[in-house]
Scaffold this active site. Structure first.
Site, PDB file in Angstrom:
ATOM      1  N   ASP A 331      12.922  -4.336   0.079  1.00 48.94           N
ATOM      2  CA  ASP A 331      12.031  -4.513   1.209  1.00 48.94           C
ATOM      3  C   ASP A 331      11.856  -6.016   1.421  1.00 48.94           C
ATOM      4  OD1 ASP A 331      10.165  -3.689   3.178  1.00 48.94           O
ATOM      5  OD2 ASP A 331       8.535  -4.199   1.821  1.00 48.94           O
ATOM      6  N   ASP A 639       6.882  -2.273  -1.900  1.00 49.19           N
ATOM      7  CA  ASP A 639       5.472  -2.287  -2.276  1.00 49.19           C
ATOM      8  C   ASP A 639       4.619  -1.367  -1.408  1.00 49.19           C
ATOM      9  OD1 ASP A 639       5.581  -3.675   0.075  1.00 49.19           O
ATOM     10  OD2 ASP A 639       4.720  -5.542  -0.699  1.00 49.19           O
ATOM     11  N   ASP A 643       7.810   2.824   1.308  1.00 52.92           N
ATOM     12  CA  ASP A 643       8.929   2.642   0.376  1.00 52.92           C
ATOM     13  C   ASP A 643       9.018   3.762  -0.661  1.00 52.92           C
ATOM     14  OD1 ASP A 643       9.668   0.124   1.484  1.00 52.92           O
ATOM     15  OD2 ASP A 643       8.043  -0.832   0.383  1.00 52.92           O
TER      16      ASP A 643
END
Length: 899
Positions: A331, A639, A643
Site C-alpha cells: 500500500d 494498514d 487492505d
C-alpha cells in the site's frame, strides 16, 4: 426492501434516495417503522459464518504427515516396551499441537477486529427528535447528523453538507480527507470518487453533514470487506508444502523398506519375532523424530530475531515464508510514504524552487539557500500560506503532531523552512476576519493586520485564484503583468510530478476594513505563487526498495490514490527499475482498467506493471491472487481496513503496528512495530537466514537416519547381528537432535544473503547436490559404524562393547559433521570456527552425554552399553575425522568447479 439494499445510491439525487427509503430529512423514520426494520435487517454489526469449534481446531493440529511419523515412532517405542521414550515423543507431538492451536486462535480474531471497527455512537434523527444512540440500533432509512470527529456509523448518502470532509484513508487509501457534498456522481464512479457517500468506519475530519443510512452491518462496504477476509484462502507456506511432500515420500519409503525387510526374513525362514525387531529397528532408524520439534524451535529463534528488528510474527511458519518472497505488494499511504503532506516545490517570482525535508518536521531548506530572504515574492507566498491557514504543528522536532488539515499543516511547515515561526508571525499579523473554504468557491481568505496595513490573503485552486488576480509579484516585490499562459504551464509542470498545487495571492485592503467578503476579493489581487505538495516516500523505503531489487525481489505499489500521484511516488521510490528495467515514472494500471481486464490477461499484465492506482479492496485481492497464479510468493503490506482481505490472501501479510487498523493487524502474518517499510527488508533477510538454517539442519540430520537404516538393512540382508538396537537408535536421534542439531538455529546469516535471487518456489526442498551430500555422509556412517562394529567383534570384544563403539561412531561423526554443516560451500575455518559458540557448547555437552552413556552403570543397563578402553576411542576419533575431511574435500571440489 432487500432489493433496495443492493442498489448503488451514489448516482441518485438526495430526493430520490429519501423517496426510495421512505424517510424524511427533517423527522427521520417513525419509531415503529424503525423497530420493524431493525427486526427485518438485524442490528448494525458485522456477522460472520460460524468457525470451527475449539476442539476441532485442536484435533486438526495432528493432521500433518510429520506428526503421523512421530505417532508411528511413539507406537513403535511403546511396542518395544520403552515407555519413557514413547512418552517423550508423545510430549513433542502435544507441544507442537498446542503451539499450532494458539497461533490459529489468534487468526480467528480477524473478524472480531473488523466488528470492533464499527462500534460507535451516532447522532440520530428519529420521530422528529435528535439523540445520541448506539450505532448498532441504526437501520436503513435512518437520518444521521455527522460532526467533526465522528466515526461514520453506517453507509450514508449525504443529503446536506457544510464543509464536510471525511478521512477515508483506511478504506480507499486516499491520503487526504475527501470533500463530501450531496451532488450525485456517475454510476460507474469507483468507491474513492463517490463524493456523495460516507462509508462505515471512516472518520469525519472537518465540517458537518446530514445523511440517510443506506446500508448497515454486513451490507456496508466494511461488511463486504469482512466477507472478503472470510473468503480469502488460508495458504500453506512453501516450507510446509515441501515438508508435507517430503514427509509423505519418507513415510512411504520407511513402510515399504520395513515391509520388504519383514517379508525377506519370513521367506528365509527366520523367527518372526527377530524379523519384526529388525523391521522395527529399520523404521525407527529412518524416522527423523527430532525434525518437527527442531523446525518449531528454529522458527521460534527466527521470531525472536525478527522481534529485535521491529517485526512481530503472528504465525510461526511465516518466518520461513519471508525468506522465499519473490514480490512485495505494498500500500502507498503510510507504508511507502510518510502519510504526512509535504511541500516539495514552490513557484514564485517566475522560478521553481525546491523544498527539502520530509513530513511535518520543521527541518529542511528552500533551495537555493537564502531564497526566502532575497526573493520577496517567495517570502510573501510563504507568509500567505501560513496566515491563510487554520492548522498548527506541535510537538518536538522528532515527533511533530498536527492539529487541522494535513494540507494546511504542510504550508505551516514550508513557511517555517523559509524562516517564518508560526506563533510569532501569527501574533505579528493578527487575523480580523476569514472566509472558510467552500467547495463551490474553491478558496479560503483571511483578513490580517500589521501596523496600519490590512491585507487579505487568499489560498485555493489555481483556476479560481488566478481569475481574481490582475498582477503577479516579482522577486523584488514589485507587481507586474500576469502571464496567465506561463502560470498555467507552471501548474501543469508541477501537477505532472504528482504534486497537489495550491495558489496563493494577496490584496491590499482599506485601512479601516474589519471584515472581508467575497465581493472584496473578486478582482484586483496580486498573485504570489504556487506551492506543490505530496505525501512523500519515506527515505528508508527508497533504500528498502533498492535492497529488494538487489535481492531479486520485485516491489509493486497497490493503492487507492490517484494514478498521477501514485506514479510520481513510484518514480521517487525507483519502482520498476530492478527486474523489468523500466525508467520511472512507472507503468500504472487503474481500477477502471483492471475491471475491464479478464483474469487470464491480468496474470500477464501484473508482471510488467509496477503501480496499481485507484483500486478497490476486491481488486487488491485479485492482484495478489494473479501473482500467486504465476507461482509468485507474494507479500502484501498495508494498514487500512481495505487492505485486510489482501493481507489474509497473501503468502505473507504485513500490517503496520502504529498506524494500522486492528482489522489489518489481525489479518496479517507479521506486524511492524515501527511502521517502517525497510523493516520488511530486514525481515526477509532474517527469513532467508532461517530457511538456510532449516535446510542445514535437515542436511545434517538425514544422513544419520539414512546411515542407521542402511546399517540395519545391510546387517539383516547379510544375516549379521544388528550393530545398533532400536532403543540405541532412539538415544542417538533424540539426544543429537537437541544437543547438536538445534545449535544450527543460532547460526549467523551467511555473507551476501540479500544479493542472491529468491529461491524458486517450485524447487524441491533439497537440490541434487544436497541430496548427494546426504547420501555421501550416510554411506560414510554406514562404513564407519558397521566396519568398527565388525572389527570389535573380530577382536573378541563383547556384543555390548561393539554396539557401544557403533553408537559412539554415529554420535561423534555427527558432532564433527555439525561443523561441516554450518555452511553448504565454505569451510568452517573460513567462516570462523568459533563464529557460533552454541555449536561448540552443543558438541561439548554431547561428548559429556556419550561419556555418561558409555561409563555410567545405569546407562549401561538401560541402553545395553559397555565401557570402552582408549583404543576404541582412537578408532572412533579417526573415523569421525575422516568424515569431516571427506566432506570438506567435497566442498572444495564443488567450489573449484563453480569458479
Amino acid at each position: 426492501m432487500d432489493s433496495l439494499l443492493e442498489k448503488h445510491w451514489h448516482h441518485l439525487s438526495p430526493e430520490e434516495v429519501m423517496d426510495l427509503l421512505g424517510t424524511d430529512p427533517q423527522k427521520g423514520l417513525d419509531i415503529l417503522e424503525a423497530k420493524r426494520r431493525l427486526a427485518e435487517f438485524g442490528p448494525n454489526v458485522l456477522t460472520g459464518k460460524p468457525g470451527k469449534a475449539a476442539l476441532e481446531r485442536f484435533l486438526l493440529q495432528f493432521h500433518q504427515p510429520l506428526v503421523y511419523i512421530l505417532i508411528v515412532a511413539a507406537i513403535v517405542t511403546a511396542v518395544l516396551g520403552e515407555w519413557l521414550d514413547a512418552w517423550v515423543i508423545c510430549g513433542v507431538v502435544l507441544v507442537n499441537a498446542v503451539v499450532g492451536y494458539v497461533q490459529e486462535a489468534k487468526a480467528v480474531k480477524a473478524l472480531a477486529a473488523l466488528s470492533a471497527t464499527m462500534k460507535a455512537e451516532a447522532t440520530l434523527v428519529r420521530g422528529g427528535k435528535t439523540s445520541r444512540v448506539d450505532a448498532a440500533e441504526l437501520v436503513p432509512g435512518d437520518v444521521i447528523v455527522l460532526h467533526s470527529g465522528d466515526k461514520t456509523p453506517a453507509d450514508i448518502r449525504i443529503v446536506q453538507s457544510r464543509e464536510l470532509r471525511v478521512d477515508e484513508s483506511s478504506l480507499t487509501g486516499e491520503s487526504l480527507p475527501v470533500e463530501k457534498n450531496p451532488a450525485a456522481v456517475a454510476r460507474s464512479a469507483v468507491l474513492a470518487d463517490r463524493t456523495g457517500m460516507a462509508y462505515a468506519g471512516t472518520l469525519v475530519a472537518y465540517g458537518q453533514g446530514l445523511g440517510v443510512v443506506t446500508a448497515t452491518g454486513s451490507s456496508t462496504e466494511l461488511g463486504r470487506i469482512a466477507g472478503l477476509v472470510e473468503a480469502a484462502d488460508d495458504l500453506d507456506t512453501p516450507l510446509t508444502r515441501k515438508i508435507a511432500k517430503f514427509s509423505h515420500v519418507l513415510l512411504v519409503v520407511i513402510l515399504v523398506l520395513a515391509a520388504v525387510t519383514f517379508l525377506i526374513g519370513i521367506l528365509r525362514g527366520e523367527p518372526a519375532s527377530d524379523v519384526f525387531m529388525a523391521a522395527v529397528a529399520l523404521a525407527v532408524g529412518a524416522i527423523p523424530e527430532g525434525l518437527p520439534a527442531a523446525m518449531t524451535i528454529i522458527l521460534a529463534v527466527g521470531v525472536s530475531r525478527m522481534a529485535a528488528r521491529k517485526a512481530v510474527i503472528r504465525k510461526l511458519p511465516a518466518v520461513e515464508t519471508l525468506g522465499g518472497v519473490t514480490v512485495v505488494c505494498s500500500d502507498k499511504t503510510g507504508t511507502l510514504t510518510e502519510n504526512q503532506m509535504t511541500v516539495r516545490e514552490i513557484f514564485a517570482g517566475g522560478r521553481h524552487l525546491e523544498v527539502t525535508g520530509s513530513g511535518y518536521s520543521l527541518v529542511g531548506d528552500i533551495l537555493p539557500e537564502g531564497a526566502a530572504k532575497n526573493d520577496l515574492a517567495l517570502s510573501r507566498c510563504l507568509l500567505a500560506g501560513l496566515l491563510c491557514n487554520d492548522a498548527s504543528v506541535e510537538g518536538g522536532p522528532e515527533q511533530p503532531a498536527i492539529q487541522g488539515d494535513p494540507t494546511e499543516a504542510a504550508l505551516v511547515v514550508a513557511a517555517a523552512k523559509g524562516g517564518f515561526a508560526a506563533a510569532q508571525t501569527q501574533a505579528a499579523y493578527p487575523r480580523l476576519d476569514s472566509l472558510p473554504f467552500a467547495s463551490e468557491r474553491q478558496y479560503m481568505a483571511t483578513l490580517n493586520v500589521t501596523g496600519d496595513t490590512r491585507t487579505a490573503f487568499l489560498k485555493g485552486s489555481a483556476e479560481r485564484l488566478l481569475a481574481r488576480c490582475d498582477t503577479v509579484l516579482g522577486p523584488d516585490g514589485t507587481p507586474g503583468p500576469l502571464d496567465r499562459e506561463a502560470m498555467s504551464q507552471a501548474v501543469d509542470a508541477m501537477a505532472a510530478k504528482g504534486l497537489r498545487v495550491l495558489a496563493l495571492a494577496e490584496k491590499a485592503m482599506p485601512g479601516d476594513a474589519s471584515q472581508v467578503g467575497h465581493e472584496d476579493i473578486a478582482s484586483g489581487a496580486v498573485f504570489l505563487g504556487f506551492q506543490g505538495m505530496i505525501d512523500p516516500p519515506r527515505p528508508e523505503a527508497i533504500e528498502a526498495v533498492a535492497a529488494f531489487q538487489k535481492a531479486g525481489v520485485r516491489v509493486k505499489m497497490i493503492t487507492g490514490d490517484h494514478a498521477v500521484t501514485a506514479m510520481a511516488v513510484g518514480g521517487m521510490l525507483g519502482l520498476g527499475m530492478g527486474a523489468c528495467q523500466e525508467k520511472p515514472p512507472c507503468k500504472a494500471l487503474t481500477g477502471a482498467q483492471l475491471a475491464a481486464i479478464n483474469d487470464e490477461d491480468l496474470i500477464g499484465r501484473v508482471q510488467e506493471t509496477s503501480v496499481f492506482a485507484r483500486v478497490s479492496p476486491e481488486q487488491k485481492l485479485r492482484l495478489v491472487m494473479a501473482l500467486q497464479a504465476r507461482g509468485e510468493v507474494a507479500a502484501m503490506t498495508g494498514d487500512g481496513v481495505n487492505d485486510a482481505p489482501a493481507l489474509k490472501q497473501a503468502n505473507i501479510g504485513v500490517a503496520m503496528g502504529l498506524a494500522g487498523t486492528d482489522a489489518a493487524k489481525e489479518a496479517a502474518d507479521m506486524v511492524l512495530t515501527d511502521d517502517n517499510f525497510a523493516t520488511i527488508a530486514a525481515a526477509v533477510e532474517e527469513g532467508r537466514g532461517v530457511f538456510d538454517n532449516l535446510i542445514k539442519f535437515i542436511v545434517w540430520t538425514l544422513p544419520t537416519n539414512l546411515g542407521e537404516g542402511l546399517v540395519i538393512l545391510i546387517a539383516f540382508l547379510f544375516g549379521a547381528t544388528l550393530p545398533i538396537l532400536p532403543v540405541q537408535i532412539l538415544w542417538i536421534n533424540m539426544t543429537t537432535a537437541g544437543s547438536l542439531g538445534l545449535m544450527l538455529a543460532f547460526e549467523p546469516k551467511e555473507p551476501g544473503i540479500m544479493e542472491r535471487p529468491p529461491r524458486d518456489p517450485g524447487r524441491p526442498i533439497l537440490g541434487s547436490f544436497l541430496a548427494g551430500r546426504i547420501l555421501l555422509v550416510g554411506v560414510l556412517l554406514l562404513i564407519a559404524s558397521f566396519g568398527l562394529f565388525q572389527w570389535e567383534l573380530a577382536l573378541g570384544s563383547s556384543l555390548e562393547t561393539a554396539r557401544t563403539v557403533a553408537v559412539n561412531v554415529f554420535v561423534m561423526a555427527e558432532a564433527v559433521y555439525l561443523f561441516n554443516s554450518r555452511s553448504f560451500f565454505r569451510s568452517p575455518f573460513a567462516i570462523g570456527f568459533f563464529g557460533n559458540p552454541y555449536v561448540i557448547g552443543g558438541a561439548v555437552f554431547m561428548v559429556a552425554l556419550q561419556l555418561a552413556y558409555t561409563y555410567l552403570p545405569l546407562m549401561n543397563t538401560l541402553f545395553n552399553s559397555a565401557p570402552l578402553g582408549l583404543t576404541p576411542w582412537l578408532k572412533i576419533a579417526a573415523a569421525s575425522l575422516a568424515v569431516f575431511c571427506i566432506v570438506e574435500l567435497e566442498k572444495k571440489l564443488r567450489r573449484d568447479k563453480s569458479v
